[in-house]
Design an enzyme around this catalytic site. Sequence first.
Site, short mmCIF file in Angstrom:
data_model
loop_
_atom_site.label_atom_id
_atom_site.label_comp_id
_atom_site.label_asym_id
_atom_site.label_seq_id
_atom_site.Cartn_x
_atom_site.Cartn_y
_atom_site.Cartn_z
N HIS A 68 -7.81 9.47 -1.55
CA HIS A 68 -7.11 9.44 -0.26
C HIS A 68 -7.95 10.04 0.87
CE1 HIS A 68 -2.72 9.22 1.30
NE2 HIS A 68 -3.57 8.89 2.24
N TYR A 104 2.96 9.88 -0.35
CA TYR A 104 4.10 9.31 0.37
C TYR A 104 5.43 9.58 -0.33
CZ TYR A 104 0.31 6.53 2.46
OH TYR A 104 -0.85 6.12 3.07
N LYS A 111 -2.96 5.90 -4.26
CA LYS A 111 -4.05 6.82 -3.97
C LYS A 111 -3.82 8.16 -4.65
CE LYS A 111 -3.81 4.82 0.68
NZ LYS A 111 -2.39 4.40 0.64
N ASP A 137 0.84 -1.20 0.00
CA ASP A 137 0.00 0.00 0.00
C ASP A 137 0.87 1.25 0.00
OD1 ASP A 137 -2.98 1.10 0.89
OD2 ASP A 137 -1.34 2.28 1.74
#
Length: 278
Positions: free
Chosen positions: A112, A54, A79, A49
Site C-alpha cells: 500500500h 479500508y 493491498k 479495488d
Amino acid sequence: MSRVPMIPLPAGTYSVEMPQLGYGVYKIPDEQASAAVRAALDLGYRSIDTASLYENEGGVGQALADTDVARDDIFLTTKVWNDRQGYDQTLASFDESSRRLRQHTVDLFLIHWPCPQRGLFVDTWRALLRLRDEGRIRVAGVSNFGIAELQRLIDETGEAPAINQIELHPYLTQEPLRAFHAQHGIATEAWGPLARGGRLLTDRVVERIAAAHGRTPAQVVLRWHMESGHVAIPKSVTPARMAQNLDVFDFHLDGQEMAALDGLDRGERTGPDPEKMR
C-alpha cells in the site's frame, strides 16, 4: 463492459489483462460495500479495488459471492497495510484478506505504501513474489512508490512491479515518475483520478473542454487518464455518477485539449506525501 480497454500486466512468465477503468471502494463502510460493488458490477465495471485498510473486504467478498458475474470476468485488487510489512507478516496479512474476500486467489496484490523509514518494503516485495509464484495472486504490484523505492526493488530482486498505483490527476501529473514507469515496463494506475472531486472539476480549462464535448468535467478528466494510458479507479456510491464515470469511451480529446490538461500540473496532492507516510 466490452468497451473498457484492457491493459496487459507482466506476471512472471506470462501476462494478465486488467481493465483500464475500475471501481474503487475507499471509505465505503463495510456494510455498504456489498451493495456498492454489486451496483458497479451491474453497470459494467469489472475491476474492483479494495485494501485491508479500508475495512470493507468482507463486503466486497459478499458482493462477489452474490453477483451473477463470473469470477473469471472480475479483476480484484487488495493491498497489505503498513503495519503488516515484512516477509512473514505480509504472507499472514494476505491470508487474512483472502479469508475476508472469500477468495483463494486475488488478481492483484499491492504494497500500500513504501514506508521507507520502516526499511521493510523489499522483504514485503519478496513475499508478494512468492505469493505470485505459488498462484495465490496473479500479479504483484505496489502503490505510492517513488523512483528511489522502485529502483531498489529492481536492484535487489531483479524484478520491477507490474504496476504502481499513485495519486495522479491533471493537478499532479507526476511526469518523472511516469517516465520511469515507461522505461521499466511498469503500468501506471491513478488513485484519486478526479483529485477527489475538488477544485479540478471546476477548473475553467476542464469546464471549457467538457462544454465542447457535451460531457461532465469528471468525464473529461477520466478521458485524459484513458488517453494517457493510465489505469484509473474512480470511486462513487451514487449510481448515476458511477454510470457517468464508466461512459468515457465514445469520445476523444485532441492534442490541444490533452496539452491544456497536462498544463494544469501544479504538484498539488490531495493525499499524503509517500515519503512521510509511516
